[in-house]
Design an enzyme around this catalytic site. Structure first.
Site, short mmCIF file in Angstrom:
data_model
loop_
_atom_site.label_atom_id
_atom_site.label_comp_id
_atom_site.label_asym_id
_atom_site.label_seq_id
_atom_site.Cartn_x
_atom_site.Cartn_y
_atom_site.Cartn_z
N THR A 18 3.25 48.74 -32.06
CA THR A 18 3.80 48.60 -30.71
C THR A 18 2.82 49.14 -29.66
O THR A 18 2.43 48.45 -28.73
CB THR A 18 5.14 49.36 -30.61
OG1 THR A 18 6.00 48.84 -31.62
CG2 THR A 18 5.78 49.19 -29.26
N GLY A 184 11.50 49.06 -30.11
CA GLY A 184 10.17 49.65 -30.32
C GLY A 184 10.06 51.09 -29.85
O GLY A 184 8.96 51.58 -29.64
N GLU A 187 10.08 56.00 -34.03
CA GLU A 187 8.95 56.19 -34.94
C GLU A 187 9.16 55.30 -36.17
O GLU A 187 10.28 54.85 -36.44
CB GLU A 187 8.88 57.65 -35.39
CG GLU A 187 8.64 58.64 -34.27
CD GLU A 187 7.33 58.41 -33.56
OE1 GLU A 187 6.27 58.50 -34.20
OE2 GLU A 187 7.35 58.11 -32.35
N LYS A 202 6.26 67.66 -29.51
CA LYS A 202 5.88 67.50 -28.10
C LYS A 202 6.04 68.81 -27.33
O LYS A 202 5.16 69.19 -26.54
CB LYS A 202 6.71 66.38 -27.48
CG LYS A 202 6.38 65.00 -28.06
CD LYS A 202 7.40 63.96 -27.64
CE LYS A 202 7.06 62.59 -28.20
NZ LYS A 202 8.16 61.63 -28.01
N GLY A 299 7.82 53.05 -25.93
CA GLY A 299 7.67 51.62 -25.69
C GLY A 299 6.21 51.23 -25.53
O GLY A 299 5.33 52.08 -25.33
N1 HSE Z 1 9.66 57.76 -31.03
C1 HSE Z 1 9.22 58.34 -29.81
C2 HSE Z 1 10.41 58.41 -28.87
C3 HSE Z 1 8.13 57.50 -29.20
O1 HSE Z 1 11.45 57.84 -29.18
O2 HSE Z 1 10.30 59.06 -27.85
C4 HSE Z 1 7.27 58.28 -28.29
O3 HSE Z 1 6.71 59.39 -28.90
#
Ligand code: HSE
Length: 428
Positions: A18, A184, A187, A202, A299
């Site tokens: 993605t 999308g 993960e 994060k 996304g």
């Molecule tokens: N899977 C993560 C989310 C994507 O849903 O925020 C961005 O790190």
């Protein structure tokens, strides 16, 4: 600059999922950049790119990482151990690296930063935190003179999308997760999203940036959204709250309080109005005061936007003779932070219990809270029209230490009148 007068800088990519597809599309807009090789896991897979040059695709990720022609390696494949080796090889070969990989940066950032410094290359990771929202660069640059006192963020788009659909439209958890996957946001293994680890990586990165000390996710309390039921969502609404997965870093103490868990966010708090795949990061700095950053946290194009911001920062540095701007400079994290244990943290708490509906129950509950030194702020007992022998009681406490609340709950669980302590959520 007239880009047509320069030789395009050469890009290698690892990953064309993605985010990779979005990145490839954005590179196609920029004449000063040229993709020369892309490592994928499946050469036959359909990609959502109209003008994809399939002759660039290869299964050999290592060959891309050390490709003699490339100046910059973009890693958007995910994975930790194998990917770390690829990035190390690229750095040792003198390539600048841009990655969206939060698990890798949170777990191995310090080693990779040291290696990048040794080889005088940039290692940038804006897309690793909050997708399209610029927050790494603002913390490194715009807010650099501040002592960052607190960060509270919605850092996972998948769980925010799920909670929004459950709260606004009454969707089930499963339906909302399926849709988040289809869009999308999730993960490859969505357990990292729903169990809180994606957000934990994060906030660990942000707390590291803010304090200069590496934060180990293994030392953090991380709780996901899987215990959140439609019932809790309804009760939260009745109390004037929105349920959100919140990543917190309280950094004023000597021992930082860094954690991720679902919280009741009061409807008047700015984080309660962050919906769907949007992320938001509220930062309190000693000079700036309160600042808020928000946008799409997941996304294709939003995340690619952050990847490309880093790539273009490196392009600018290369055009200036490989000088490192504040964006391009690699981090120099000090020894790991010792975090405050969860029992010593202070919060307000929402607690829902099922108890016998008979004389003396409230008094016993009040005694249990009082003995533990926990003061109650509000209380609700739902009407029990069918004369059911059990009833639902909800309380919200004043600010209390987590260990005191656990002490009260353990006393409450042992009361004969308690059928269950159904839900305990911290309140922002
Ligand atoms: N899977 C993560 C989310 C994507 O849903 O925020 C961005 O790190």
């Amino acid at each position: 600059m007239n880009p047509s007068q320069k030789t395009p800088l050469k890009i290698g990519m690892i990953g064309l999922g993605t985010v990779g597809q979005g990145t490839y599309k954005l590179i196609q807009r920029l004449p000063q950049l040229e993709v020369v090789a892309v490592a994928v896991q499946n050469l036959e897979k359909e990609r959502g790119i109209d003008d994809l040059d399939t002759s660039l695709l290869t299964l050999d990720a290592h060959a891309v990482a050390v490709h003699p022609d490339i100046d910059i390696l973009i890693e958007v494949a995910g994975g930790v151990e194998g990917t770390k080796e690829l990035l190390e090889a690229a750095i040792q070969a003198g390539k600048h690296v841009v990655t969206a990989n939060k698990a890798l940066i949170a777990q191995h950032g310090t080693e990779l930063f040291a290696l990048a410094k040794k080889h005088d290359v940039s290692l940038l990771f804006e897309a690793a935190v909050a997708g399209g929202v610029p927050i790494v660069t603002p913390l490194k640059m715009g807010l650099a003179s501040n002592q960052i006192e607190e960060i509270a963020g919605i850092l996972n788009g998948t769980t925010n999308y799920i909670l929004t659909r459950m709260m606004q439209d009454g969707w089930t958890y499963e339906d909302a997760l399926d849709k988040a996957k289809a869009l999308g946001y999730a993960e490859a293994d969505p357990s990292s999203d729903v169990e809180g680890f994606d957000a934990a990586y994060k906030i660990a990165i942000l707390a590291g940036l803010a304090t200069g000390h590496w934060v180990n996710v293994k030392d953090m309390t991380v709780e996901g959204i899987t215990p959140i039921t439609p019932r809790e969502v309804d009760y939260a609404k009745q109390f004037g709250y929105t349920i959100r997965l919140v990543a917190l870093a309280r950094l004023k103490n000597e021992r930082p309080d860094v954690r991720v868990h679902p919280m009741l966010v009061p409807n008047e708090h700015p984080l309660s109005s962050v919906h769907n795949e949007y992320n938001a990061i509220w930062v309190r700095g000693d000079a700036v005061g309160d600042a808020m950053f928000s946008g799409k946290g997941a996304g294709e194009l939003p995340t690619a936007s952050s990847v490309m911001g880093d790539v273009l920062a490196i392009v600018a540095d290369l055009e200036a003779g490989n000088a490192k701007t504040a964006v391009g400079m690699v981090l120099d994290l000090k020894e790991p932070a010792v975090l405050q244990p969860i029992g010593e943290t202070t919060n307000r708490y929402y607690i829902r219990m099922t108890t016998a509906d008979e004389p003396g129950v409230l008094a016993a509950l009040g005694t249990a809270f009082g003995n533990a030194g926990v003061s109650l702020e509000s209380f609700l007992q739902l009407p029990n029209p069918q004369n059911n022998p059990h009833t639902s009681l909800m309380v919200v406490t004043h600010i209390a230490q987590e260990s005191s609340v656990q002490e009260a709950l353990s006393a409450i669980r042992s009361l004969a009148s308690t059928q269950a302590v159904d839900c305990v959520l911290r309140v922002l």
